[in-house]
Design a protein around this motif. Structure first.
Motif, PDB file in Angstrom:
ATOM      1  N   GLY B 145       0.603  -1.470  -0.043  1.00 21.90           N
ATOM      2  CA  GLY B 145       0.372   0.080  -0.427  1.00 21.90           C
ATOM      3  C   GLY B 145       0.546   1.174  -0.091  1.00 21.90           C
ATOM      4  N   GLU B 146       1.735   1.237   0.048  1.00 23.10           N
ATOM      5  CA  GLU B 146       2.603   2.109   0.041  1.00 23.10           C
ATOM      6  C   GLU B 146       4.000   2.335  -1.191  1.00 23.10           C
ATOM      7  N   ARG B 147       4.802   3.727  -1.439  1.00 29.52           N
ATOM      8  CA  ARG B 147       5.510   3.911  -2.504  1.00 29.52           C
ATOM      9  C   ARG B 147       6.502   3.525  -1.360  1.00 29.52           C
ATOM     10  N   MET B 148       7.751   2.518  -1.143  1.00 33.55           N
ATOM     11  CA  MET B 148       8.885   3.086  -0.038  1.00 33.55           C
ATOM     12  C   MET B 148       9.649   2.504  -1.093  1.00 33.55           C
ATOM     13  N   PHE B 149      11.290   2.820  -0.879  1.00 29.39           N
ATOM     14  CA  PHE B 149      12.340   2.260  -1.502  1.00 29.39           C
ATOM     15  C   PHE B 149      12.793   1.359  -0.631  1.00 29.39           C
ATOM     16  N   GLY B 150      13.949   0.593  -0.754  1.00 31.11           N
ATOM     17  CA  GLY B 150      14.882  -0.247  -0.645  1.00 31.11           C
ATOM     18  C   GLY B 150      14.335  -1.780  -1.385  1.00 31.11           C
ATOM     19  N   PRO B 151      15.360  -2.391  -0.763  1.00 31.85           N
ATOM     20  CA  PRO B 151      14.762  -3.195  -1.480  1.00 31.85           C
ATOM     21  C   PRO B 151      14.353  -4.245  -1.382  1.00 31.85           C
ATOM     22  N   VAL B 152      12.567  -4.422  -1.135  1.00 30.81           N
ATOM     23  CA  VAL B 152      11.621  -5.052  -1.006  1.00 30.81           C
ATOM     24  C   VAL B 152      11.091  -5.509  -1.981  1.00 30.81           C
ATOM     25  N   ASP B 153      10.045  -6.239  -2.248  1.00 34.81           N
ATOM     26  CA  ASP B 153       8.989  -6.813  -2.851  1.00 34.81           C
ATOM     27  C   ASP B 153       7.769  -5.516  -1.987  1.00 34.81           C
ATOM     28  N   HIS B 154       7.740  -5.146  -3.192  1.00 33.35           N
ATOM     29  CA  HIS B 154       5.675  -3.838  -2.743  1.00 33.35           C
ATOM     30  C   HIS B 154       4.764  -4.304  -3.742  1.00 33.35           C
ATOM     31  N   THR B 300      -1.883 -11.132  -4.869  1.00 32.46           N
ATOM     32  CA  THR B 300      -0.759 -10.773  -5.716  1.00 32.46           C
ATOM     33  C   THR B 300       0.632 -10.479  -4.157  1.00 32.46           C
ATOM     34  N   ALA B 301       0.372 -10.120  -3.216  1.00 37.02           N
ATOM     35  CA  ALA B 301       1.190  -9.887  -1.584  1.00 37.02           C
ATOM     36  C   ALA B 301       1.097 -11.467  -1.413  1.00 37.02           C
ATOM     37  N   VAL B 302      -0.457 -11.999  -1.197  1.00 38.31           N
ATOM     38  CA  VAL B 302       0.438 -13.525  -0.739  1.00 38.31           C
ATOM     39  C   VAL B 302       1.413 -14.507  -1.013  1.00 38.31           C
ATOM     40  N   ASP B 303       1.020 -13.864  -1.749  1.00 38.48           N
ATOM     41  CA  ASP B 303       1.803 -14.889  -4.018  1.00 38.48           C
ATOM     42  C   ASP B 303       3.138 -14.883  -3.490  1.00 38.48           C
ATOM     43  N   LEU B 304       3.710 -12.937  -3.732  1.00 41.87           N
ATOM     44  CA  LEU B 304       4.960 -12.891  -3.302  1.00 41.87           C
ATOM     45  C   LEU B 304       5.499 -13.554  -2.346  1.00 41.87           C
ATOM     46  N   LEU B 305       4.646 -12.988  -1.525  1.00 39.86           N
ATOM     47  CA  LEU B 305       5.425 -14.284  -0.077  1.00 39.86           C
ATOM     48  C   LEU B 305       5.766 -15.213   0.277  1.00 39.86           C
ATOM     49  N   LEU B 306       4.742 -15.637  -0.390  1.00 37.89           N
ATOM     50  CA  LEU B 306       4.951 -17.295  -0.503  1.00 37.89           C
ATOM     51  C   LEU B 306       6.330 -17.682  -1.518  1.00 37.89           C
ATOM     52  N   ASP B 307       6.651 -17.063  -2.488  1.00 39.23           N
ATOM     53  CA  ASP B 307       7.428 -17.395  -3.682  1.00 39.23           C
ATOM     54  C   ASP B 307       8.877 -17.148  -2.360  1.00 39.23           C
ATOM     55  N   ARG B 308       9.081 -15.659  -1.834  1.00 43.18           N
ATOM     56  CA  ARG B 308      10.158 -15.081  -0.939  1.00 43.18           C
ATOM     57  C   ARG B 308      10.270 -16.590   0.342  1.00 43.18           C
ATOM     58  N   PRO B 316      13.823  -7.406  -6.419  1.00 41.61           N
ATOM     59  CA  PRO B 316      12.881  -6.728  -5.582  1.00 41.61           C
ATOM     60  C   PRO B 316      11.765  -6.868  -6.708  1.00 41.61           C
ATOM     61  N   ARG B 317      10.281  -7.027  -6.414  1.00 43.78           N
ATOM     62  CA  ARG B 317       9.265  -7.256  -7.559  1.00 43.78           C
ATOM     63  C   ARG B 317       8.255  -5.912  -7.091  1.00 43.78           C
ATOM     64  N   ARG B 318       8.042  -4.789  -7.836  1.00 44.93           N
ATOM     65  CA  ARG B 318       7.178  -3.329  -7.666  1.00 44.93           C
ATOM     66  C   ARG B 318       6.003  -4.105  -8.628  1.00 44.93           C
ATOM     67  N   VAL B 319       4.381  -4.431  -7.758  1.00 47.87           N
ATOM     68  CA  VAL B 319       3.351  -4.415  -8.454  1.00 47.87           C
ATOM     69  C   VAL B 319       2.471  -3.565  -8.218  1.00 47.87           C
ATOM     70  N   VAL B 320       1.910  -2.808  -9.218  1.00 44.24           N
ATOM     71  CA  VAL B 320       0.998  -1.766  -9.314  1.00 44.24           C
ATOM     72  C   VAL B 320      -0.445  -1.858  -9.735  1.00 44.24           C
ATOM     73  N   ALA B 321      -1.719  -2.095  -8.479  1.00 41.71           N
ATOM     74  CA  ALA B 321      -2.729  -3.126  -8.626  1.00 41.71           C
ATOM     75  C   ALA B 321      -3.292  -1.598  -9.923  1.00 41.71           C
ATOM     76  N   GLU B 322      -4.546  -2.755 -10.488  1.00 35.93           N
ATOM     77  CA  GLU B 322      -5.003  -1.105 -11.096  1.00 35.93           C
ATOM     78  C   GLU B 322      -6.510  -1.246 -10.398  1.00 35.93           C
ATOM     79  N   PHE B 323      -6.364   0.118 -10.340  1.00 45.45           N
ATOM     80  CA  PHE B 323      -7.856   1.068 -10.411  1.00 45.45           C
ATOM     81  C   PHE B 323      -9.070   1.180 -11.212  1.00 45.45           C
TER      82      PHE B 323
END
Lengths: 341, 341
Positions: B145-154, B300-308, B316-323
């Motif tokens: 839910g935010e845009r923050m930097f750092g080497p982390v999936d978002h 998506t968040a759960v999928d990315l986390l389980l992948d990690r 690190p991946r950035r996924v932006v949801a469609e609005f």
DNA sequence: CTGTTAGCGCGTTCAA
DNA sequence: TTGAACGCGCTAACAG
């Protein structure tokens, strides 16, 4: 791999037990020893393995909270209160949603999570009274928010008394034809039944005639169903001058339809809800409601559960929280003449 | 004590390993053996000890979800979505509230629960941008839910684009003096900043002049603060014909005050929210808003986390949801002439 | 005040 | 296809 107590012990030049003592804040440790161990912990970035501790101790420090749905504001706020109460007592809450479905409520009683929690706070909605025997589980459990039998601790709101008070409040404001929204016909012990009973009780005591056409069903207690119920009632043409929504969501949905259909609240119709969720403070008009004592319920429930987890075998306890009538704008003025639909 | 695999094995006349095989649905077991074991399990009421399994396997099957507050409808609904997504994937969610306080958000990153979960879904609200380094934790984490930097999936919503679309929607409806409620001056990367940027962007693109007096602060994004902000704005006398509430709660609070002060929505003022919470469908008038794609975010968040958790070490991946712009009553009509306060 | 020992209940080698 | 033994990381006894 992860760093273990073993690694810390070696690094600090002490035994594993001493590390354990430091981690668990055992009082009788020489300051110097404690310092060395703490230093090793910091250097190595050691973190206690909770799972191993849990296995060893036979407890997890977690309690389950099974509730219908977090997206229902009452339950979201209840979860909030429970988590705070639990945190204050040093335990963690594992939330499970049952969707208010009988099947899933039964499942919650026997899910894999039960082996992961030391006990369960259970807020059933769909369970039938003849199934209370299923509540005789072999782990610590406390029931929330309902009156059900069986040899189990209960923490409940004063459903009958509070809805009686809500109805009397409307009667005192001059209402004589009070609709009740949210009934579950056939139910014998759920909130819907109890609140309906309170409604009937108030009418009877005040000598206000009961008209079954004023009782409107609503399965799920959402705003949408409250809105629907109100539309149905208005369409039926049955006159009414007061509305008792069996929860705030129903009442807020009803409020919405009343407004849309040009019925003035509280001038033409006074409205009461039940629950005192946050939203009731921001509706138009502000919703009068019942504060069922959510904080008290959460704290008491956690206390009772922890007592059971601690091994208490006293007789099942029933705690009824104190409620309060919260009079806001929607019930400020009564109306004297019944209004046609 | 509790019945263990040992007991089951003895009763079934097999070894512990065989019981384990049955419990874990290992395929190569003689039907007769399986039957005998299953019978012993049923007779003894055996239940697998999850803690022991967790210790052995080094995983718990739980993921953490750290969010501001369950009593904020957006987060309650997000938690709901996340729990469903997790359940579908066979993991359990452990919710933690941070109260949107910087301290507690930092604590969540390092709490005891971290040793109890295989990874963390983290929805920070108060964390400062210069603290993104603190997000470089040594366990699987996905930011929400935010845009923050750092080497982390978002996984984030399209804050800028969506609020730009919301503002353009108001402009298309004829608004020329659009108030923005919920600003956090000084913030450089939170939702408040991003949504403000989108608002500015839309104004600039449409050639609508920006007036700083139309930007109203609101620290917490509750209905109460939205109501307060709207009162402040009306009292200031600055004319406006549109309101962009940076979330639905703010917009609903504003709506309430507008109504109370006799300003007609959407006739005098059009109003947009952001989030599409359930309540937006029951306000008076119905609230126009942005659907930020909550379901997609949760899954998506759960999928990315389980992948990690599964060991993935990709970048690190950035996924932006469609609005989507959800146009309801509160923005149906624009107003042509600015309105004084 | 600190060290040693023995499991908590399970899954995973490795044999048989 | 099944069994025996070992150890995951920690804490509870007890000893010293």
């Amino acid at each position: 791999m992860a760093v273990t107590m073993h690694d810390v012990a070696r690094r600090a030049g002490v035994s594993i037990k001493t590390v354990s003592n430091v981690v668990n804040a055992y009082p009788h440790i020489r300051p110097e020893t404690r310092r060395r161990v703490q230093e090793a912990i910091d250097d190595l970035g050691y973190r206690l393995n909770t799972t191993a501790r849990n296995l060893r101790q036979g407890r997890t420090g977690m309690i389950g909270l099974a509730l219908p749905e977090l997206s229902l504001p009452y339950f979201a706020e209840l979860a909030d209160s429970v988590m705070r109460a639990a945190e204050a007592r040093g335990v963690v809450v594992l939330i499970e949603q049952t969707g208010a479905q009988r099947e899933r409520e039964l499942q919650a009683l026997d899910s894999a999570q039960r082996r992961l929690t030391d006990g369960l706070l259970f807020s059933p909605l769909a369970l039938e009274p003849e199934e209370t025997e299923k509540l005789e589980v072999d782990y610590p459990m406390v029931l929330l928010g309902e009156r059900m039998f069986g040899p189990v601790d209960h923490v409940t709101m004063a459903n009958v008394e509070a809805s009686r008070a809500a109805t009397l409040h409307l009667i005192e404001r001059g209402c004589r034809r009070i609709a009740a929204i949210g009934a579950h016909p056939g139910e014998t012990m759920g909130s819907a039944r109890l609140r309906y009973d309170g409604y009937r009780k108030a009418l009877a005591e005040a000598g206000v005639p009961f008209d079954p056409r004023l009782v409107v069903e609503a399965g799920l207690w959402h705003r949408a169903t409250g809105a629907e119920a109100m539309s149905t009632l208005l369409d039926s043409g049955v006159p009414f001058d007061g509305v008792f929504g069996m929860n705030d969501a129903l009442a807020l949905g009803a409020l919405h339809v009343l407004h849309a259909r040009g019925v003035s609240v509280p001038h033409d119709v006074a409205v009461m809800g039940f629950d005192d969720v946050d939203d009731a403070r921001y509706s138009e008009p502000l919703l009068s409601t019942i504060d069922p004592g959510r904080e008290q319920i959460a704290q008491t429930a956690v206390d009772l559960l922890l007592d059971r987890i601690g091994g208490s075998t006293v007789e099942p306890r029933r705690v009824v929280a104190e409620f309060q009538v919260v009079a806001r704008e929607s019930s400020m003025l009564g109306r004297l003449v019944p209004q046609g639909g």
